[in-house]
Design an enzyme around this catalytic site. Structure first.
Site, PDB file in Angstrom:
ATOM      1  N   ASP A  88       0.827  -1.205   0.000  1.00 18.27           N
ATOM      2  CA  ASP A  88       0.000   0.000   0.000  1.00 18.27           C
ATOM      3  C   ASP A  88       0.863   1.257   0.000  1.00 18.27           C
ATOM      4  O   ASP A  88       0.503   2.277  -0.616  1.00 18.27           O
ATOM      5  CB  ASP A  88      -0.919   0.021   1.219  1.00 18.27           C
ATOM      6  N   ALA A  89       2.010   1.200   0.678  1.00 17.97           N
ATOM      7  CA  ALA A  89       2.922   2.347   0.679  1.00 17.97           C
ATOM      8  C   ALA A  89       3.498   2.589  -0.715  1.00 17.97           C
ATOM      9  O   ALA A  89       3.692   3.736  -1.129  1.00 17.97           O
ATOM     10  CB  ALA A  89       4.049   2.114   1.685  1.00 17.97           C
ATOM     11  N   VAL A  90       3.747   1.506  -1.443  1.00 20.43           N
ATOM     12  CA  VAL A  90       4.243   1.647  -2.814  1.00 20.43           C
ATOM     13  C   VAL A  90       3.155   2.263  -3.692  1.00 20.43           C
ATOM     14  O   VAL A  90       3.437   3.137  -4.524  1.00 20.43           O
ATOM     15  CB  VAL A  90       4.691   0.284  -3.372  1.00 20.43           C
ATOM     16  N   ASP A 149       3.805  -2.546  -6.784  1.00 17.65           N
ATOM     17  CA  ASP A 149       2.903  -2.759  -5.635  1.00 17.65           C
ATOM     18  C   ASP A 149       2.257  -4.140  -5.679  1.00 17.65           C
ATOM     19  O   ASP A 149       2.275  -4.882  -4.690  1.00 17.65           O
ATOM     20  CB  ASP A 149       1.864  -1.639  -5.508  1.00 17.65           C
ATOM     21  N   GLY A 150       1.723  -4.518  -6.834  1.00 11.85           N
ATOM     22  CA  GLY A 150       1.127  -5.853  -6.935  1.00 11.85           C
ATOM     23  C   GLY A 150       2.158  -6.959  -6.847  1.00 11.85           C
ATOM     24  O   GLY A 150       1.930  -7.991  -6.203  1.00 11.85           O
ATOM     25  N   ARG A 162       2.392 -10.046  -4.043  1.00 15.47           N
ATOM     26  CA  ARG A 162       2.498 -11.474  -4.374  1.00 15.47           C
ATOM     27  C   ARG A 162       3.775 -12.075  -3.817  1.00 15.47           C
ATOM     28  O   ARG A 162       3.774 -13.192  -3.294  1.00 15.47           O
ATOM     29  CB  ARG A 162       2.444 -11.658  -5.897  1.00 15.47           C
ATOM     30  N   THR A 186      -4.486  -9.158  -0.939  1.00 14.75           N
ATOM     31  CA  THR A 186      -5.818  -9.093  -0.345  1.00 14.75           C
ATOM     32  C   THR A 186      -6.771  -8.489  -1.365  1.00 14.75           C
ATOM     33  O   THR A 186      -6.353  -7.838  -2.320  1.00 14.75           O
ATOM     34  CB  THR A 186      -5.837  -8.227   0.928  1.00 14.75           C
ATOM     35  N   ASP A 225      -3.642   3.513  -9.311  1.00 14.18           N
ATOM     36  CA  ASP A 225      -3.151   3.654 -10.675  1.00 14.18           C
ATOM     37  C   ASP A 225      -3.910   4.757 -11.407  1.00 14.18           C
ATOM     38  O   ASP A 225      -3.318   5.601 -12.083  1.00 14.18           O
ATOM     39  CB  ASP A 225      -3.301   2.323 -11.406  1.00 14.18           C
TER      40      ASP A 225
END
Length: 201
Positions: free
Chosen positions: A37-39, A82-83, A87, A93, A104
């Site tokens: 989330d920070a990214v 981020d994704g 992973r 989540t 994005d």
């Protein structure tokens, strides 16, 4: 392709190569237990900073162009990381997936907002709205059960490149018009692919 339908058209075809270049940064973030989330939030900040640079830096010219290019490169890196970080660290989540998409779009719209200082607000709004269409089509298709479609002639990377061109040249009106038309065409192509994937009535 992990539930996605790739597309050779456009710079999206370079995504596997680009992801490989980010492997070191991904490992560094994972070792430091950085929150995905920070990214995502950093990506929004980079997009907003790019918009601010477009609006306020002296230009057009090399200085403004290089600053905007660097900030949008950071924005694209965050959109990929981020994704991947979620992973890699087992922190995927459903809320994170939503945040990934929202961040994005927010980062892109914040970057486009910088063009309000360079072109008519109606053209900027049209280009920004058109820029969201390819992703909405892809998300709608995925919600209906189709693989997530990606790529196209004017995707996220091409739109960032267009904003960099504006920063270097000041050609806001023709570039924004091109981005609006290209984004709409990309959405149309993705919709056709989604329609074929889902089958006609």
């Amino acid at each position: 392709m992990n539930g996605q339908m790739g597309q050779g058209l456009g710079l999206y075809a370079l995504k596997p190569w680009y992801a490989g270049r980010l492997a070191g940064a991904l490992g560094w973030l994972a070792r430091r237990r950085t929150s995905p989330d920070a990214v995502s939030a950093t990506g929004i900040a980079a997009g907003a900073a790019a918009g601010a640079a477009l609006a306020w830096l002296p230009g057009p010219g090399a200085f403004a162009g290089l600053v905007v290019a660097a900030l949008l490169a950071a924005r694209l890196a965050c959109a990929n990381l981020d994704g991947a970080l979620a992973r890699e660290t087992g922190r995927t989540t459903r809320r994170g997936a939503v945040l990934n998409e929202v961040s994005d779009r927010a980062a892109e719209l914040a970057a486009f907002a910088g063009c309000l200082a360079l072109a008519d607000a109606r053209l900027v709004a049209l280009a920004a709205l058109a820029a969201t269409l390819p992703s909405w089509v892809a998300l709608a298709g995925a919600a209906a059960g189709a693989p997530r479609v990606q790529g196209g002639p004017v995707g996220k990377t091409e739109r960032c490149l267009g904003l960099v061109v504006i920063a270097f040249t000041g050609w806001a009106v023709p570039v924004l018009a091109l981005l609006a038309a290209g984004s709409a065409a990309t959405a149309g192509l993705r919709l056709a692919r989604v329609w074929r994937a889902l089958g006609t009535p």
